[in-house]
Scaffold this active site. Structure first.
Site, PDB file in Angstrom:
ATOM      1  N   HIS A   1       0.831  -1.198   0.000  1.00  0.00           N
ATOM      2  CA  HIS A   1       0.000   0.000   0.000  1.00  0.00           C
ATOM      3  C   HIS A   1       0.871   1.256   0.000  1.00  0.00           C
ATOM      4  CE1 HIS A   1      -3.855  -2.141   1.617  1.00  0.00           C
ATOM      5  NE2 HIS A   1      -3.401  -2.673   0.501  1.00  0.00           N
TER       6      HIS A   1
ATOM      7  N   GLU B   1       1.322   3.669   2.113  1.00  0.00           N
ATOM      8  CA  GLU B   1       2.068   3.972   3.325  1.00  0.00           C
ATOM      9  C   GLU B   1       3.397   3.219   3.379  1.00  0.00           C
ATOM     10  OE1 GLU B   1      -2.362   3.921   4.598  1.00  0.00           O
ATOM     11  OE2 GLU B   1      -1.089   3.102   3.009  1.00  0.00           O
TER      12      GLU B   1
ATOM     13  N   CYS C   1      -5.469   0.970   6.572  1.00  0.00           N
ATOM     14  CA  CYS C   1      -6.145  -0.281   6.920  1.00  0.00           C
ATOM     15  C   CYS C   1      -5.590  -0.837   8.230  1.00  0.00           C
ATOM     16  CB  CYS C   1      -5.989  -1.300   5.796  1.00  0.00           C
ATOM     17  SG  CYS C   1      -4.277  -1.776   5.457  1.00  0.00           S
TER      18      CYS C   1
ATOM     19  N   ALA D   1     -30.011   6.624 -39.848  1.00  0.00           N
ATOM     20  CA  ALA D   1     -31.084   5.645 -39.718  1.00  0.00           C
ATOM     21  C   ALA D   1     -30.637   4.257 -40.160  1.00  0.00           C
ATOM     22  CB  ALA D   1     -32.304   6.094 -40.525  1.00  0.00           C
TER      23      ALA D   1
ATOM     24  N   SER E   1     -22.415   5.144 -38.183  1.00  0.00           N
ATOM     25  CA  SER E   1     -22.101   6.095 -37.116  1.00  0.00           C
ATOM     26  C   SER E   1     -20.607   6.400 -37.010  1.00  0.00           C
ATOM     27  CB  SER E   1     -22.590   5.558 -35.765  1.00  0.00           C
ATOM     28  OG  SER E   1     -21.951   4.329 -35.451  1.00  0.00           O
TER      29      SER E   1
ATOM     30  N   ASP F   1     -22.097  -3.118 -34.434  1.00  0.00           N
ATOM     31  CA  ASP F   1     -20.821  -2.398 -34.544  1.00  0.00           C
ATOM     32  C   ASP F   1     -19.587  -3.269 -34.338  1.00  0.00           C
ATOM     33  OD1 ASP F   1     -22.381  -0.157 -34.908  1.00  0.00           O
ATOM     34  OD2 ASP F   1     -22.223   0.513 -32.825  1.00  0.00           O
TER      35      ASP F   1
ATOM     36  N   GLU G   1     -21.349   1.961 -22.872  1.00  0.00           N
ATOM     37  CA  GLU G   1     -21.325   2.505 -24.228  1.00  0.00           C
ATOM     38  C   GLU G   1     -22.319   1.686 -25.032  1.00  0.00           C
ATOM     39  OE1 GLU G   1     -17.325   2.704 -25.750  1.00  0.00           O
ATOM     40  OE2 GLU G   1     -16.487   3.291 -23.799  1.00  0.00           O
TER      41      GLU G   1
END
Length: 374
Positions: free
Chosen positions: A55, A57, A80, A169, A173, A205, A292
Site C-alpha cells: 500500500h 504507506e 487499513c 437511420a 455512425s 458495430d 457505451e
C-alpha cells in the site's frame, strides 16, 4: 478544516497527485497516496500501485526510513487495520514511530471502517480527518459507490451530433467525433473496472471494448447485456483474448460461448433486470462501470435512475430528424418531468465538445427496472 495549515494542504495535495498515478492499475482497490513530512520537509512519498502489492504507506515509509520517527503522515484514505493480501498499514505507521496522521477520507470498507484510526490513536498517534476529503472521494468515486451503495458508479458514455443524434437511420455512425475525442474515451475506459454494452450494439458495430492506451493498466472487464439474438460467435471481443468477457441476461438469452463467463439474472417482464445486474456487479468488485450502448439501453438506464454520470461527446455536425436518438422510450408530458443535469466539466477535444454531467435530482426508481438491449 481550520486546524490544517498551508503546509498540510500542500502535502495532502501531493498525496492526491501520487494516488492518481494508480488510476489505471489498482482496481478493484482504491487509489491511495501517502506523504511523510517532518519539520516542513517531505521525506517520503508513495502510492498504491496495483492490487495485491504494497500500500501507499509502505512505499512512503521505506523512502522516509528513520526520518519517519516523529513525522506526520498524510494519507488520502484511512490506513487499513486488517490482514488482507498485505499487512495492516496502521501497524506499519505505529512501528515507524510517526507522531501524527492526517487522513483525507474515511474508509467505509467493513474491515477498516474506523479501525485504522482507532489503532493509531490507541498507540498515542494524533489522527485528524477531512483534509481535502471531497477530492479524495472523487478520485475513488467508484470504490465509495460499491462499498456504500452496493453497486458501481455508472458512467454512460455517448457521442452525438449537434441535434442529439448518434448515427444515421441505416446504422452508420463512424465517425461522428474526431480522433482527440476517441482517444479521450480510451482513457476513461482505462480507469473503469468494466465497459458494458448491449448485444444489439455488438451485432451492429462489433466493438472491441478494450482500453487502448500506451501505459500499464488493469484491463477492464467487458460486459454484454444479452437479449434476443445474443452475441454472434464471430464477435471481435470473443476472439481477441485481451480482457475477460461477461455475458449478462436471463437464462434463455445466454449462449455457451468460448472464453465467456455467464451472469444469469432474474427474468423480467421485458428484457433485463438492471437492478439485479448492477448489484451483482458490485458483489463482483466492479467499482466504475462505463456503459457505451444504443438508445434503448441508454433510455432504460436513464429512466431507472441508474446513470450517475453522463459523458457526452458532441460533434459540430447535424444528422437530421431521421437519424438515431441518444435515448429511446423517454416520453415526457410535462417540463417538470425533464431529466436535469449539472455540469461537472466541459472542454474542447479538437473540434468536439465533451460534457461531464451529473443528475441534479434522483428520479423515482422502480423496484424492478427492466430493459431490452435489442
Amino acid at each position: 478544516m481550520s486546524g490544517f495549515s498551508a503546509f498540510d494542504h500542500a502535502c495532502m495535495t501531493e498525496a492526491l497527485r501520487l494516488a492518481e498515478r494508480g488510476l489505471w492499475t489498482t482496481d478493484p482497490n482504491p487509489r491511495v497516496g501517502c506523504v511523510i513530512a517532518r519539520e516542513d520537509r517531505i521525506v517520503g512519498r508513495g502510492w498504491h500501485q496495483r492490487a495485491g502489492g504494497p500500500h501507499a504507506e509502505v512505499f512512503a515509509l521505506r523512502e522516509a526510513g528513520e526520518a519517519a520517527r516523529g513525522a506526520t503522515a498524510y494519507v488520502t484514505l484511512e490506513p487499513c487495520a486488517h490482514h488482507g493480501r498485505t499487512p495492516p498499514c496502521a501497524e506499519a505507521l505505529v512501528a515507524a514511530g510517526v507522531e501524527r496522521v492526517a487522513v483525507a477520507a474515511h474508509d467505509p470498507f467493513p474491515e477498516v471502517d474506523g479501525r485504522g484510526s482507532e489503532r493509531l490513536r490507541a498507540a498515542g498517534i494524533e489522527v485528524e480527518h477531512g483534509l481535502l476529503q471531497d477530492q479524495a472521494r472523487e478520485l475513488n468515486i467508484g470504490f465509495f459507490s460499491r462499498i456504500e451503495r452496493g453497486r458501481p458508479w455508472l458512467r454512460l458514455k455517448l457521442a452525438s451530433s449537434l441535434d442529439g443524434r448518434t448515427g444515421l437511420a441505416n446504422g452508420e455512425s463512424k465517425w461522428i467525433t474526431g480522433e482527440a475525442a476517441r482517444a479521450d474515451v480510451q482513457r476513461w475506459r482505462a480507469r473503469s473496472s468494466a465497459v458494458m454494452t448491449g448485444s444489439a450494439t455488438v451485432r451492429a458495430d462489433d466493438p472491441a471494448l478494450t482500453a487502448r492506451v500506451d501505459a500499464e493498466l488493469a484491463a477492464p472487464v467487458r460486459i454484454v447485456v444479452c437479449g434476443e439474438g445474443g452475441v454472434p460467435i464471430g464477435a471481435r471481443l470473443l476472439a481477441d483474448g485481451l480482457a475477460p468477457v461477461w455475458l449478462a441476461g436471463p437464462k434463455g438469452s445466454l449462449a455457451e460461448l468460448p472464453r465467456c463467463e455467464q451472469i444469469e439474472l432474474p427474468a423480467a417482464e421485458r428484457g433485463v433486470d438492471l437492478s439485479a445486474l448492477l448489484m451483482t456487479l458490485g458483489e463482483r468488485g466492479i467499482n466504475e462501470l462505463q456503459v457505451e450502448c444504443g438508445a434503448r439501453l441508454a433510455g432504460a438506464l436513464l429512466r431507472g435512475g441508474w446513470v450517475d454520470e453522463l459523458l457526452l461527446y458532441q460533434a459540430p455536425c447535424v444528422l437530421g430528424s431521421g437519424a438515431r436518438p441518444l435515448f429511446d422510450d423517454i416520453d415526457l408530458t410535462a417540463m417538470m418531468q425533464r431529466f436535469r443535469f449539472e455540469t461537472v466539466d466541459r472542454r474542447f477535444l479538437g473540434d468536439d465538445l465533451r460534457w461531464r454531467l451529473r443528475p441534479l435530482s434522483d428520479h423515482q426508481r422502480p423496484e424492478e427496472t427492466p430493459c431490452s438491449p435489442d
